[in-house]
Design a protein around this motif. Structure first.
Motif, PDB file in Angstrom:
ATOM      1  N   PRO A  10       8.497   4.001  -2.570  1.00  0.00           N
ATOM      2  CA  PRO A  10       7.138   3.766  -2.717  1.00  0.00           C
ATOM      3  C   PRO A  10       6.349   4.208  -1.556  1.00  0.00           C
ATOM      4  CG  PRO A  10       8.281   1.902  -3.402  1.00  0.00           C
ATOM      5  CD  PRO A  10       9.127   2.856  -2.778  1.00  0.00           C
ATOM      6  N   SER A  11       6.531   4.102  -0.095  1.00  0.00           N
ATOM      7  CA  SER A  11       6.086   4.432   0.944  1.00  0.00           C
ATOM      8  C   SER A  11       5.784   5.922   1.033  1.00  0.00           C
ATOM      9  CB  SER A  11       6.798   3.744   2.137  1.00  0.00           C
ATOM     10  OG  SER A  11       7.935   4.528   2.249  1.00  0.00           O
ATOM     11  N   ASP A  12       6.514   6.760   0.613  1.00  0.00           N
ATOM     12  CA  ASP A  12       6.521   8.058   0.628  1.00  0.00           C
ATOM     13  C   ASP A  12       6.855   8.977  -0.710  1.00  0.00           C
ATOM     14  OD1 ASP A  12       6.150  10.798   1.414  1.00  0.00           O
ATOM     15  OD2 ASP A  12       7.209  10.650   3.157  1.00  0.00           O
ATOM     16  N   ARG A  13       5.786   9.198  -1.451  1.00  0.00           N
ATOM     17  CA  ARG A  13       6.140   9.798  -2.764  1.00  0.00           C
ATOM     18  C   ARG A  13       6.386  11.350  -2.738  1.00  0.00           C
ATOM     19  NH1 ARG A  13       2.415   6.631  -7.115  1.00  0.00           N
ATOM     20  NH2 ARG A  13       4.094   7.214  -8.515  1.00  0.00           N
ATOM     21  N   THR A  14       6.254  11.950  -1.660  1.00  0.00           N
ATOM     22  CA  THR A  14       6.303  13.360  -1.388  1.00  0.00           C
ATOM     23  C   THR A  14       7.797  13.800  -0.829  1.00  0.00           C
ATOM     24  OG1 THR A  14       5.203  13.383   0.760  1.00  0.00           O
ATOM     25  CG2 THR A  14       3.925  13.700  -1.198  1.00  0.00           C
ATOM     26  N   TYR A  74      12.490   8.933  -4.644  1.00  0.00           N
ATOM     27  CA  TYR A  74      11.366   8.668  -3.765  1.00  0.00           C
ATOM     28  C   TYR A  74      11.023   7.270  -3.645  1.00  0.00           C
ATOM     29  CZ  TYR A  74      10.837  13.743  -5.056  1.00  0.00           C
ATOM     30  OH  TYR A  74      10.973  15.073  -5.299  1.00  0.00           O
ATOM     31  N   GLY A  83       0.874  -1.257   0.097  1.00  0.00           N
ATOM     32  CA  GLY A  83       0.270   0.034  -0.044  1.00  0.00           C
ATOM     33  C   GLY A  83       1.011   1.284  -0.013  1.00  0.00           C
ATOM     34  N   ASN A  84       0.165   2.095  -0.680  1.00  0.00           N
ATOM     35  CA  ASN A  84       1.123   3.736  -0.589  1.00  0.00           C
ATOM     36  C   ASN A  84       0.551   4.432   0.543  1.00  0.00           C
ATOM     37  OD1 ASN A  84       1.510   6.204  -0.941  1.00  0.00           O
ATOM     38  ND2 ASN A  84       2.030   5.878  -3.044  1.00  0.00           N
ATOM     39  N   GLN A  85       1.168   4.603   1.620  1.00  0.00           N
ATOM     40  CA  GLN A  85       0.744   5.129   2.821  1.00  0.00           C
ATOM     41  C   GLN A  85       0.454   6.437   2.800  1.00  0.00           C
ATOM     42  OE1 GLN A  85       3.982   4.090   5.585  1.00  0.00           O
ATOM     43  NE2 GLN A  85       3.097   2.059   6.095  1.00  0.00           N
ATOM     44  N   THR A  86       1.267   7.292   2.147  1.00  0.00           N
ATOM     45  CA  THR A  86       1.104   8.716   1.845  1.00  0.00           C
ATOM     46  C   THR A  86      -0.180   9.095   1.187  1.00  0.00           C
ATOM     47  OG1 THR A  86       3.393   8.852   1.913  1.00  0.00           O
ATOM     48  CG2 THR A  86       2.255  10.719   1.753  1.00  0.00           C
ATOM     49  N   ILE A  87      -0.621   8.386   0.025  1.00  0.00           N
ATOM     50  CA  ILE A  87      -1.377   8.784  -0.961  1.00  0.00           C
ATOM     51  C   ILE A  87      -2.324   7.515  -1.075  1.00  0.00           C
ATOM     52  CG2 ILE A  87      -2.079   9.982  -3.045  1.00  0.00           C
ATOM     53  CD1 ILE A  87       1.034  10.611  -3.094  1.00  0.00           C
ATOM     54  N   ARG A 114       8.105  18.483  -5.907  1.00  0.00           N
ATOM     55  CA  ARG A 114       7.390  17.489  -6.710  1.00  0.00           C
ATOM     56  C   ARG A 114       5.983  18.266  -6.755  1.00  0.00           C
ATOM     57  NH1 ARG A 114       7.508  10.954  -6.165  1.00  0.00           N
ATOM     58  NH2 ARG A 114       7.655  10.746  -8.452  1.00  0.00           N
ATOM     59  N   ILE A 171       0.606  16.309  -6.456  1.00  0.00           N
ATOM     60  CA  ILE A 171      -0.022  15.764  -5.308  1.00  0.00           C
ATOM     61  C   ILE A 171      -1.361  16.404  -4.716  1.00  0.00           C
ATOM     62  CG2 ILE A 171       0.606  14.706  -3.145  1.00  0.00           C
ATOM     63  CD1 ILE A 171       3.453  14.358  -4.225  1.00  0.00           C
TER      64      ILE A 171
END
Lengths: 289, 157
Positions: free
Chosen positions: B57-61, B55, A35-39, A197, A200
């Motif tokens: 995968p767990s934090d793309r920002t 970046y 899972g992508n935790q942030t988004i 970036r 988002i």
């Protein structure tokens, strides 16, 4: 032994239950991988803005490869359809790509109608120009497409896709220019490439996608080596200055196609079509709309 | 601002760094799957000393790692072994107005290899905080269970 073991567990059932519970925790902690935790993909929404940026070339002016100081009063572009996409992997546009080439998980329309915007609006330190703002599902919008279409009669640049108004100065000579280009085209782009970036969108934090325009591609840049591909491919301003009458240059696409040499007109056409970027990231341009 | 396009050539290499401890005679090694990118302009000129931002995968920002390419446009990194970092790693390379972002899929097996290899190390650096906590609590319960076992067995003597 069997009786002893049975008794041990029988008198302390909470120990056994706790071990089972611990195992559950352990399995859970190991299973939260993909899972992508942030988004996270949710039904939440946030705001996504489409902005256009002519960068300092437009806001502050610059010196062309052939020594003309270029300053803009107006830099009009006529946007039409604009769409932002969420793709699983970064989309890197390749020659020949179209909008159908983007394998997206979600997409949102940012602009349905046409809109003429002035990239030179505001002061020298102005923010990029807001084109549209839409309420969209939260996520990471990492691809963008837009069209330039010929402006209709209600637009200040009717009959053109892009128009430039300003002054060019060199060695005491100033030429007032008003140039109109008409190259309808579709731009297919990946993610914005820049310091931060972009794209988002979170429920409490708006995002933006940016269409960036590199006007040094048309005129070249005196601050870049003359043998750099940028200046090799750019037309410069001198071929246009040579067409000025009484220090005035008012030419539309038809005028340019007949007044410039075929080689210079070709150079100019490619440079105008190549204006569109996403930050420092390149786009693919399709003229078969 | 230049019209030259560039691309990233991705090479996945197996790096085998050896680790020598400062004290004692133990020598440990860890075999990891390193990823090497090569950034070039479309005329094959390497993007030397270009800015690299990675970046996870767990934090793309938030950048997971920042660095600079070498003279040949190469940059090497080892994705970490966190289970939530299975997936797409994004690599951004920028230089003088040129830039690109590419995605490198890191599979579970590749990370699993990292985890397995890291577990060979006595430092245990490859475990997550949750895993460490669970292991610690499990050990404590193990001692408790053992104590209860022997305390009960005495009553049957």
């Amino acid at each position: 032994m069997k009786k002893i073991a049975s008794t041990a567990f029988g008198t302390t059932p909470w120990v056994f239950a706790s071990i089972v519970g611990l195992n559950s925790v352990f399995l859970s902690s190991c299973g939260q991988g993909n899972g992508n935790q942030t988004i996270a993909a949710t039904t939440e929404k946030g705001m996504l803005a489409l902005v256009a940026n002519g960068e300092d070339f437009v806001r502050r002016g610059f010196v062309s490869k052939d020594g003309w100081q270029i300053n803009f009063d107006r830099v009009y572009v006529n946007f039409s359809a604009a769409t932002a996409y969420q793709t699983e992997s970064s989309f890197e546009p390749q020659k020949g790509d179209t909008k159908d080439s983007i394998q997206y998980q979600d997409k949102v329309k940012l602009l349905d109608t046409t809109k003429t915007s002035d990239l030179a609006a505001g002061e020298a330190d102005a923010e990029p120009i807001l084109i549209s703002e839409v309420n969209v599902p939260v996520g990471f919008y990492n691809a963008l497409s837009w069209n330039f279409s010929t402006a209709n009669a209600s637009s200040p640049i009717a009959g053109n896709t892009i128009a430039l108004k300003g002054q060019a100065t060199k060695e005491g000579q100033t030429i007032n220019f008003d140039l109109g280009f008409n190259h309808p085209a579709e731009y297919i782009c990946g993610e914005f490439v820049g310091e931060k970036r972009q794209g988002i969108v979170q429920a409490d934090t708006p995002g933006q996608v940016e269409a960036t325009f590199h006007f040094d591609h048309i005129f070249g840049d005196a601050n870049t080596p003359s043998d750099d591909a940028l200046n090799q491919d750019a037309l410069g301003f001198q071929p246009l200055a040579d067409l000025a009458v009484n220090e005035s240059l008012e030419l539309n696409e038809t005028d340019l196609s007949t007044s410039l040499s075929p080689q210079n007109y070709q150079k100019l056409t490619e440079a105008v079509l190549g204006l569109g970027h996403v930050g420092e990231g390149h786009c693919v341009v399709s003229t078969s709309q | 601002m230049n019209k030259r396009y560039f691309f990233l050539t991705l090479l996945v290499l197996i790096a085998v760094p050896k680790k020598v401890l400062a004290h004692g005679a133990n020598i440990e090694y860890r075999e990891t799957s390193a990823i090497t990118i090569q950034a070039k302009y479309d005329d094959d000129t390497p993007m030397a000393h270009a800015q690299v931002v990675i970046y996870a995968p767990s934090d793309r920002t938030t950048p997971w790692l920042k660095g600079t390419t070498d003279e040949s446009g190469n940059f090497t990194f080892v994705p970490d072994a966190e289970p939530n970092n299975v997936g797409d790693w994004d690599v951004k390379v920028r230089q003088s107005g040129h830039g690109d972002i590419t995605t490198i899929p890191v599979t579970g097996s590749k990370l699993a290899q990292n985890v397995t290899d890291t577990q060979l190390s006595a430092t245990g650096a490859g475990y997550t905080s949750m895993q460490k906590a669970v292991m610690a609590v499990s050990s404590i319960w193990g001692f408790v269970g053992t104590a209860l076992f022997f305390s009960r067995s005495k009553s049957y003597k």
